[in-house]
Design an enzyme around this catalytic site. Structure first.
Site, PDB file in Angstrom:
ATOM      1  N   HIS A 123      64.894  36.944  75.429  1.00 47.11           N
ATOM      2  CA  HIS A 123      65.222  37.848  74.321  1.00 47.11           C
ATOM      3  C   HIS A 123      66.732  37.910  74.176  1.00 47.11           C
ATOM      4  O   HIS A 123      67.438  38.254  75.134  1.00 47.11           O
ATOM      5  CB  HIS A 123      64.672  39.249  74.590  1.00 47.11           C
ATOM      6  CG  HIS A 123      65.104  40.272  73.587  1.00 47.11           C
ATOM      7  ND1 HIS A 123      65.117  40.027  72.232  1.00 47.11           N
ATOM      8  CD2 HIS A 123      65.558  41.546  73.736  1.00 47.11           C
ATOM      9  CE1 HIS A 123      65.544  41.106  71.592  1.00 47.11           C
ATOM     10  NE2 HIS A 123      65.827  42.035  72.484  1.00 47.11           N
ATOM     11  N   GLU A 153      68.057  17.797  61.697  1.00 46.78           N
ATOM     12  CA  GLU A 153      67.701  17.059  62.914  1.00 46.78           C
ATOM     13  C   GLU A 153      67.278  17.967  64.069  1.00 46.78           C
ATOM     14  O   GLU A 153      66.353  17.649  64.820  1.00 46.78           O
ATOM     15  CB  GLU A 153      68.882  16.185  63.341  1.00 46.78           C
ATOM     16  CG  GLU A 153      68.631  15.321  64.570  1.00 46.78           C
ATOM     17  CD  GLU A 153      67.665  14.165  64.309  1.00 46.78           C
ATOM     18  OE1 GLU A 153      67.253  13.528  65.300  1.00 46.78           O
ATOM     19  OE2 GLU A 153      67.326  13.905  63.133  1.00 46.78           O
TER      20      GLU A 153
END
Length: 258
Positions: A123, A153
């Site tokens: 987190h 990409e």
């Protein structure tokens, strides 16, 4: 012996966080959080990380400066015991540090472990994640619930989804759901679980004006997906500054035949 409760644990269980192996979860969480601190992901004691090793779950505590965390600061609990408990707010820990409080992120980490069988959940309070949710907020109701981007990409850094093999491709669209923030972190749990049900292939959930939760099958995948996502969030913010769209229609390029 009566099982410990309310975050208290028997001193004899300190062995659960004692190891010379740098890859042991109790050692790995502090080293990861120290790295995340340098990236601005866990500033001011915010954010955290948790690692599951079979039934044992290792969790960074609340209120600790993440760059200074030690193995002795780590909480440990049994995942199976949590699944059997009806009281989510009064958890039994196998091992608790003496000076800290359990993380309010705990039920959200456990959601990743139980619903996705993840091996690690991270987190962060990344400001790029927060900015993306603020940008989405300006799109209006109905258009602020998902972050979508394609033809970049770095999207290849994400798996195709839960129980699916392979990774996304360059032309695929990465979709990350957004949930609303709550005054208390643990109250996010049901909304995170709802997002996981609605988006079974996602490896992350954004929390508006707050940050992001990212998980993976193991520490390596969770970490690299978190890094890839933060890269994409920063890119998306800078693209918006240049009035560049996040979703584009690009024809695939095929190799010339020799």
């Amino acid at each position: 012996m009566t099982p410990p409760s309310n975050g208290q644990a028997a001193e004899t269980n300190d062995h659960l966080v004692q190891s010379d192996n740098p890859e042991h979860p109790a050692n790995l969480i502090p080293s990861l959080c120290a790295k995340f601190w340098t990236l601005g992901w866990v500033t001011g004691t915010g954010g955290g990380a948790s690692i599951r090793e079979d039934d044992l779950v290792y969790i960074a505590p609340s209120g600790v400066q993440k760059e200074l965390m030690k193995a002795s600061d780590i909480y440990v609990l049994s995942l199976a015991a949590q699944a059997q408990s009806l009281d989510r707010r009064n958890r039994v820990y196998l091992r608790s540090p003496p000076s800290y409080k359990p993380s309010q992120c705990t039920p959200l980490f456990l959601a990743a472990f139980t619903k996705r069988r993840a091996g690690c959940c991270i987190h962060t309070h990344s400001h790029w994640a927060v900015l993306v949710t603020l940008i989405l907020e300006t799109q209006g109701a109905g258009k602020d619930r998902e972050f979508r981007i394609n033809n970049i990409e770095q999207i290849k850094g994400f798996g195709k989804g839960f129980e699916k093999s392979g990774n996304l491709g360059y032309h695929d669209t990465l979709v990350i759901p957004v949930i609303e923030n709550t005054a208390h972190e643990e109250d996010l749990t049901e909304f995170l679980e709802e997002a996981m049900d609605k988006y079974p292939d996602t490896y992350a959930v954004l929390v508006r004006r707050h940050g992001v939760y990212v998980w993976g099958d193991n520490v390596h995948k969770a970490k690299t997906q978190c890094e890839s996502l933060d890269y994409l969030f920063q890119l998306a913010v800078e693209m918006k500054q240049l009035n560049l769209p996040w979703i584009t229609d690009i024809e695939p390029v095929t190799p010339r035949k020799s």
